[in-house]
Structures are given as C-alpha cells and as structure tokens.
Design a protein around this motif. Structure first.
Motif, short mmCIF file in Angstrom:
data_model
loop_
_atom_site.label_atom_id
_atom_site.label_comp_id
_atom_site.label_asym_id
_atom_site.label_seq_id
_atom_site.Cartn_x
_atom_site.Cartn_y
_atom_site.Cartn_z
N PRO A 1 6.61 -3.76 4.37
CA PRO A 1 7.21 -2.44 4.12
C PRO A 1 7.94 -1.85 5.34
O PRO A 1 8.95 -1.16 5.18
N LYS A 2 7.46 -2.13 6.53
CA LYS A 2 8.07 -1.55 7.73
C LYS A 2 9.53 -1.96 7.87
O LYS A 2 10.38 -1.16 8.24
N TYR A 3 9.83 -3.19 7.57
CA TYR A 3 11.19 -3.70 7.69
C TYR A 3 11.92 -3.80 6.35
O TYR A 3 13.08 -4.19 6.32
N ASP A 4 11.23 -3.48 5.26
CA ASP A 4 11.80 -3.51 3.93
C ASP A 4 12.39 -4.89 3.61
O ASP A 4 13.49 -5.02 3.07
N ARG A 5 11.64 -5.93 3.99
CA ARG A 5 12.08 -7.31 3.78
C ARG A 5 10.88 -8.17 3.38
O ARG A 5 9.75 -7.74 3.45
N TYR A 6 11.19 -9.39 3.00
CA TYR A 6 10.15 -10.35 2.66
C TYR A 6 9.99 -11.35 3.80
O TYR A 6 10.95 -11.70 4.48
N MET A 7 8.74 -11.80 3.97
CA MET A 7 8.43 -12.78 5.00
C MET A 7 7.78 -13.98 4.32
O MET A 7 6.99 -13.82 3.40
N LYS A 8 8.12 -15.20 4.79
CA LYS A 8 7.53 -16.39 4.21
C LYS A 8 6.17 -16.66 4.83
O LYS A 8 6.00 -16.57 6.04
N ARG A 9 5.21 -17.00 3.97
CA ARG A 9 3.90 -17.41 4.43
C ARG A 9 3.57 -18.72 3.75
O ARG A 9 4.12 -19.07 2.72
N ARG A 10 2.61 -19.45 4.32
CA ARG A 10 2.17 -20.69 3.69
C ARG A 10 0.67 -20.82 3.83
O ARG A 10 0.08 -20.32 4.77
N SER A 11 0.08 -21.45 2.84
CA SER A 11 -1.34 -21.72 2.89
C SER A 11 -1.55 -23.20 2.65
O SER A 11 -0.83 -23.84 1.88
N ARG A 12 -2.53 -23.76 3.36
CA ARG A 12 -2.84 -25.18 3.25
C ARG A 12 -4.24 -25.31 2.67
O ARG A 12 -5.21 -24.82 3.24
N ILE A 13 -4.33 -25.97 1.51
CA ILE A 13 -5.58 -26.05 0.77
C ILE A 13 -6.02 -27.50 0.68
O ILE A 13 -5.30 -28.34 0.15
N PRO A 14 -7.22 -27.82 1.19
CA PRO A 14 -7.75 -29.18 1.00
C PRO A 14 -8.21 -29.36 -0.44
O PRO A 14 -8.86 -28.48 -1.01
N ALA A 15 -7.87 -30.48 -1.04
CA ALA A 15 -8.23 -30.74 -2.44
C ALA A 15 -8.75 -32.16 -2.59
O ALA A 15 -8.23 -33.09 -1.96
N HIS A 16 -9.75 -32.32 -3.44
CA HIS A 16 -10.32 -33.64 -3.72
C HIS A 16 -9.41 -34.40 -4.68
O HIS A 16 -8.85 -33.82 -5.60
#
Length: 114
Positions: free
Chosen positions: A61-76
């Motif tokens: 909200p401070k910059y009124d923009r979107y930021m990319k994030r990523r999550s890494r999930i270990p899976a069987h």
C-alpha cells in the motif's frame, strides 16, 4: 477421482512388495485434505522429495504497487509418479506431516518446459 480430487489415476506400481503404500494417496492409506497448490519443480536432489516453487504478487500500500514473492514447498513424490523433473508444472495437495518439513504430496504432473 479415488482421492477426492479431479486428477488422473496413475498406473499401479510394478513391484507391489517393495512399494511404500503408507505414503501413497492413490494406492495407499495417505489421505489428502486442505489446500491444493500448483507450482514449478525447482529441485529434485532429495530422494522421494521435490521442491515446488510458487510465485505470487503482494500489494504494497505504501507504494501503491505489487511486489513479487515466492514460496518454496517441499513435497513428497509417490513411487507411481517417479518421473518428475526440474521445470515440470505439478499439482500438490496438503496431507498429514510426512517428515519435519514435508506436509504436501505431488498428485499430478501437468507438463514442463519443453
């Protein structure tokens, strides 16, 4: 549709005596519950485990923009879906904790970077 999700059923395991039925949602007793996620496989270095990476946007909200994030999930990876490679798009489903870090299982391989 045997596991409650709309995913194709893989073929039965070749060696049924050596197969780990305890951690297989298709032919074993592992139940899937909770969320299903889609992502890209970025690592297959561990035995029976892959790292699935998801990228998403977060509004700042401070910059009124979107930021990319990523999550890494270990899976069987169950034995019937052993042909997972880096770059493949997969669907993972939440399960009971399978180890210290794994609580998801791969249920579908949708393709990859060809």
């Amino acid at each position: 549709m045997a596991i409650g999700l709309d995913v194709p059923m893989p073929p039965e395991p070749d060696d049924s005596e050596a197969y780990d039925y305890e951690k297989c949602p298709f032919y074993g007793s592992l139940s899937v519950r909770g969320q299903t996620l889609e992502g890209t496989v970025v690592s297959t270095d561990m035995a029976k485990t892959v790292i699935v990476e998801r990228e998403y946007d977060v509004f700042v909200p401070k910059y009124d923009r979107y930021m990319k994030r990523r999550s890494r999930i270990p899976a069987h990876v169950p034995g019937v879906l052993d042909d997972v490679a880096v770059g493949d798009e997969v669907t993972i489903a939440e399960t009971r904790p399978l180890s210290k870090t794994k609580s998801h299982v791969v249920v579908e391989i949708m393709g990859g970077d060809e």
